[in-house]
Write an enzyme that holds these catalytic residues in place. Structure first.
Site, mmCIF file in Angstrom:
data_model
loop_
_atom_site.group_PDB
_atom_site.id
_atom_site.type_symbol
_atom_site.label_atom_id
_atom_site.label_comp_id
_atom_site.label_asym_id
_atom_site.label_seq_id
_atom_site.Cartn_x
_atom_site.Cartn_y
_atom_site.Cartn_z
ATOM 1 N N HIS A 1 0.940 -1.183 0.044
ATOM 2 C CA HIS A 1 -0.035 0.062 0.020
ATOM 3 C C HIS A 1 0.950 1.285 -0.211
ATOM 4 O O HIS A 1 0.554 2.486 -0.304
ATOM 5 C CB HIS A 1 -1.093 -0.027 1.357
ATOM 6 C CG HIS A 1 -0.251 0.494 2.406
ATOM 7 N ND1 HIS A 1 0.535 -0.648 3.021
ATOM 8 C CD2 HIS A 1 -0.226 1.440 3.242
ATOM 9 C CE1 HIS A 1 0.950 0.054 4.215
ATOM 10 N NE2 HIS A 1 0.728 1.075 4.329
ATOM 11 N N ARG A 2 2.132 1.127 0.623
ATOM 12 C CA ARG A 2 2.890 2.049 0.565
ATOM 13 C C ARG A 2 4.190 1.586 -0.232
ATOM 14 O O ARG A 2 4.648 0.293 0.023
ATOM 15 C CB ARG A 2 3.652 2.662 1.685
ATOM 16 C CG ARG A 2 2.202 3.346 2.522
ATOM 17 C CD ARG A 2 2.149 4.959 1.890
ATOM 18 N NE ARG A 2 1.193 5.563 2.700
ATOM 19 C CZ ARG A 2 0.164 6.335 2.322
ATOM 20 N NH1 ARG A 2 -0.073 6.164 1.028
ATOM 21 N NH2 ARG A 2 -0.432 7.019 3.113
ATOM 22 N N LYS B 1 9.758 -2.327 3.157
ATOM 23 C CA LYS B 1 10.915 -2.137 3.960
ATOM 24 C C LYS B 1 11.111 -3.004 5.143
ATOM 25 O O LYS B 1 9.936 -3.232 5.949
ATOM 26 C CB LYS B 1 10.917 -0.603 4.418
ATOM 27 C CG LYS B 1 12.351 -0.224 5.413
ATOM 28 C CD LYS B 1 13.191 0.414 4.199
ATOM 29 C CE LYS B 1 14.540 0.761 4.953
ATOM 30 N NZ LYS B 1 15.180 -0.536 5.239
ATOM 31 N N LYS C 1 4.177 -0.690 11.852
ATOM 32 C CA LYS C 1 5.129 -0.021 12.553
ATOM 33 C C LYS C 1 5.748 1.391 11.953
ATOM 34 O O LYS C 1 5.730 2.334 12.326
ATOM 35 C CB LYS C 1 6.429 -0.666 12.730
ATOM 36 C CG LYS C 1 7.764 0.000 13.676
ATOM 37 C CD LYS C 1 8.754 -1.030 13.665
ATOM 38 C CE LYS C 1 8.529 -2.236 14.249
ATOM 39 N NZ LYS C 1 9.787 -3.115 14.826
ATOM 40 N N LYS D 1 10.252 -8.217 5.397
ATOM 41 C CA LYS D 1 11.251 -8.802 6.198
ATOM 42 C C LYS D 1 11.977 -10.139 5.446
ATOM 43 O O LYS D 1 11.403 -10.648 4.568
ATOM 44 C CB LYS D 1 10.751 -9.458 7.362
ATOM 45 C CG LYS D 1 11.666 -9.492 8.485
ATOM 46 C CD LYS D 1 12.041 -7.749 9.317
ATOM 47 C CE LYS D 1 12.653 -8.137 10.356
ATOM 48 N NZ LYS D 1 12.980 -6.683 11.266
ATOM 49 N N ASN E 1 23.355 -5.003 19.124
ATOM 50 C CA ASN E 1 23.480 -3.603 18.707
ATOM 51 C C ASN E 1 22.343 -2.688 19.423
ATOM 52 O O ASN E 1 22.754 -1.618 19.849
ATOM 53 C CB ASN E 1 23.123 -3.305 17.238
ATOM 54 C CG ASN E 1 23.087 -2.451 16.506
ATOM 55 O OD1 ASN E 1 24.280 -1.401 16.628
ATOM 56 N ND2 ASN E 1 21.986 -1.547 16.165
ATOM 57 N N SER F 1 16.452 4.851 8.801
ATOM 58 C CA SER F 1 16.594 4.077 7.612
ATOM 59 C C SER F 1 15.800 4.714 6.592
ATOM 60 O O SER F 1 16.319 5.074 5.432
ATOM 61 C CB SER F 1 15.888 2.827 7.618
ATOM 62 O OG SER F 1 16.905 1.873 8.192
#
Length: 464
Positions: A58-59, A63, A87, A99, A226, A356
């Site tokens: 949808h976008r 990512k 998120k 992912k 991290n 990011s």
């Protein structure tokens, strides 16, 4: 993890004004890619299994991180991709969720072998159009770092000669290779910003029995990778919190009077473990840190660490989830019943994808943040200082002058943008919690993300 996601999704869906079929469509993962490819390792051919899931387009682009783990599988990356969709929506980052992962234990391979594996994985993604600046943009995750992202970017660049925006095919790169300052510590810093914002909402703070800010709060951190290491360092150095416990895969440490996180990280680097760190008690059970007395518990390791078994023994009144899905659905219910407040992972660890996004924008614009405005800002400050000196007849304090004439660099702009993003998102979540009467912050966060995805579907005409 899928069960946890479905339980949270179902609880939030009842507050979202959308048709059941649309909500069901949003819940499921739209595109999943399983691949198996051969790589010659030490004279033998190894067949490696790898995955990439694009939850929602949808976008665009989608990512999400790339993890190296022996336990990774398609249901896991599909669930994590779904979490990424919500998120990104929560923090107003215009990406769909994705992912990926390769089923391997990085410690079993040399750097040269990992490079060949990563490059082959990237080639497979390119072959099926599962990577690209406007398609799908990976990032570091469990078991990967800037190094792997640099290999991905280089491989993509070689296979797309003369591509103007090639560097935007992946984020989390080294700064010298198109990365952005502040990305490495972004997730941990985002968790700290989430906690700072939490302590500004007194109605929530009262529920925990705490007061004030992060100053002098007793903090336990599970996982010094991290995310956990940067969070602990920043919480200690910037907010003066007291780190009273940490946990790793082999043991936990307890130091009621606090430990110095810099010395601990140096000890871990030197010995390969946190075990037997001077001034702290070593606890053999790795999850023992979760049950220590503290004000704030930060699980920053892997999923499913707080379970129905140990949830009754958790002592922290406030939990900030830095890891993905560290709390099972059963444990979440127990903690809520006991009155604990949870800042959910779907919001708390969004700092990584936020920065990011900044890196992706930087790569597409081909310009470092601050380059155009820094000198103008310095000149404006200099004129202001000169004017004040002329009016008062006194010299401006030298330390303040130096600070004002330093100008704003890329790192300061990134951190400022991250803090604003985390602050705005938390305020949206609290507003939904108050307006809809949701049970907790997690449900409100899911509702926040779902509302925005539903709106995108309706406004863009995606849903018939």
């Amino acid at each position: 993890m899928l069960d946890v996601f479905n339980a949270n999704y179902a609880r939030a869906a009842q507050y979202v004004h959308a048709s059941p079929d649309l909500l069901d469509n949003i819940r499921t993962c739209h595109s999943m890619y399983f691949m198996q490819f051969p790589v010659r390792i030490r004279g033998q051919v190894h067949l490696l299994q790898a995955f990439r899931a694009e939850h929602s387009q949808h976008r665009q682009p989608t990512k999400g991180g790339l993890r190296f783990s022996p336990h990774v599988d398609l249901p896991e990356v599909a669930t994590l991709a779904a979490l990424m969709t919500l998120k990104c929506a929560i923090v107003n980052v215009p990406f769909g969720g994705a992912k990926g992962g390769i089923a391997l234990a990085p410690r079993n391979y040399t750097e040269e072998e990992l490079e060949r594996i990563t490059r082959r994985y990237t080639t497979e993604l390119i072959r099926k159009n599962f990577i690209g600046p406007g398609v799908d943009v990976p990032a570091p995750d469990m078991g990967t770092s800037e190094r792997e992202m640099a290999w991905i970017a280089d491989t993509y660049n070689m296979l797309h000669p003369n591509g103007l925006d090639n560097l935007a095919c992946v984020t989390g790169k080294p700064v010298a290779q198109g990365g952005i300052r502040g990305r490495r510590e972004a997730t941990g810093r985002g968790v700290l910003y989430a906690l700072r914002e939490f302590f500004l909402h007194q109605e929530l703070v009262k529920c925990t029995g705490l007061s004030g800010s992060m100053v002098d709060k007793r903090v336990v951190v599970q996982g010094l990778g991290n995310v956990g290491s940067h969070f602990a360092r920043l919480a200690q150095d910037e907010d003066h919190a007291v780190i009273v416990g940490v946990g790793e895969a082999d043991c936990s440490l307890h130091a009621p009077d606090g430990l110095d996180i810099h010395q601990l990280l140096a000890w871990k680097e030197e010995t390969g473990s946190i075990r037997d760190f001077p001034g702290a008690t070593t606890l053999e059970e790795p999850r023992a840190c979760l049950e220590l007395a503290c004000d704030v518990l930060v699980p920053a390791a892997i999923e499913n660490q707080i379970t129905a078994d140990n949830a009754p023994r958790i002592q922290a009144p406030l939990i900030a989830e830095a890891a993905n899905s560290p709390t099972t659905a059963e444990a979440d219910a127990i903690l809520r019943q006991r009155g604990m407040v949870i800042i959910p992972d779907i919001y708390a660890n969004a700092g990584g994808v936020t920065v990011s996004y900044f890196e992706w924008v930087k790569n597409l614009s081909h310009m470092r943040f601050g380059r155009m405005a820094k000198r103008v800002g310095i000149q404006t400050q200099r004129r202001m200082i000169t004017g004040i000196e002329a009016l008062t007849g006194e010299a401006f304090p030298s330390t303040l002058r130096d600070d004002m004439l330093h100008g704003i660099d890329e790192l300061e702009l990134v951190n400022s943008g991250l803090e604003e993003t985390m602050s705005d998102a938390f305020q949206e979540i609290v507003a939904i919690m108050n307006r809809e009467g949701t049970e907790d912050l997690r449900t409100a966060a899911f509702v926040c993300g779902l509302n925005k995805v539903v709106m995108a579907y309706e406004q863009l005409g995606i849903w018939p």
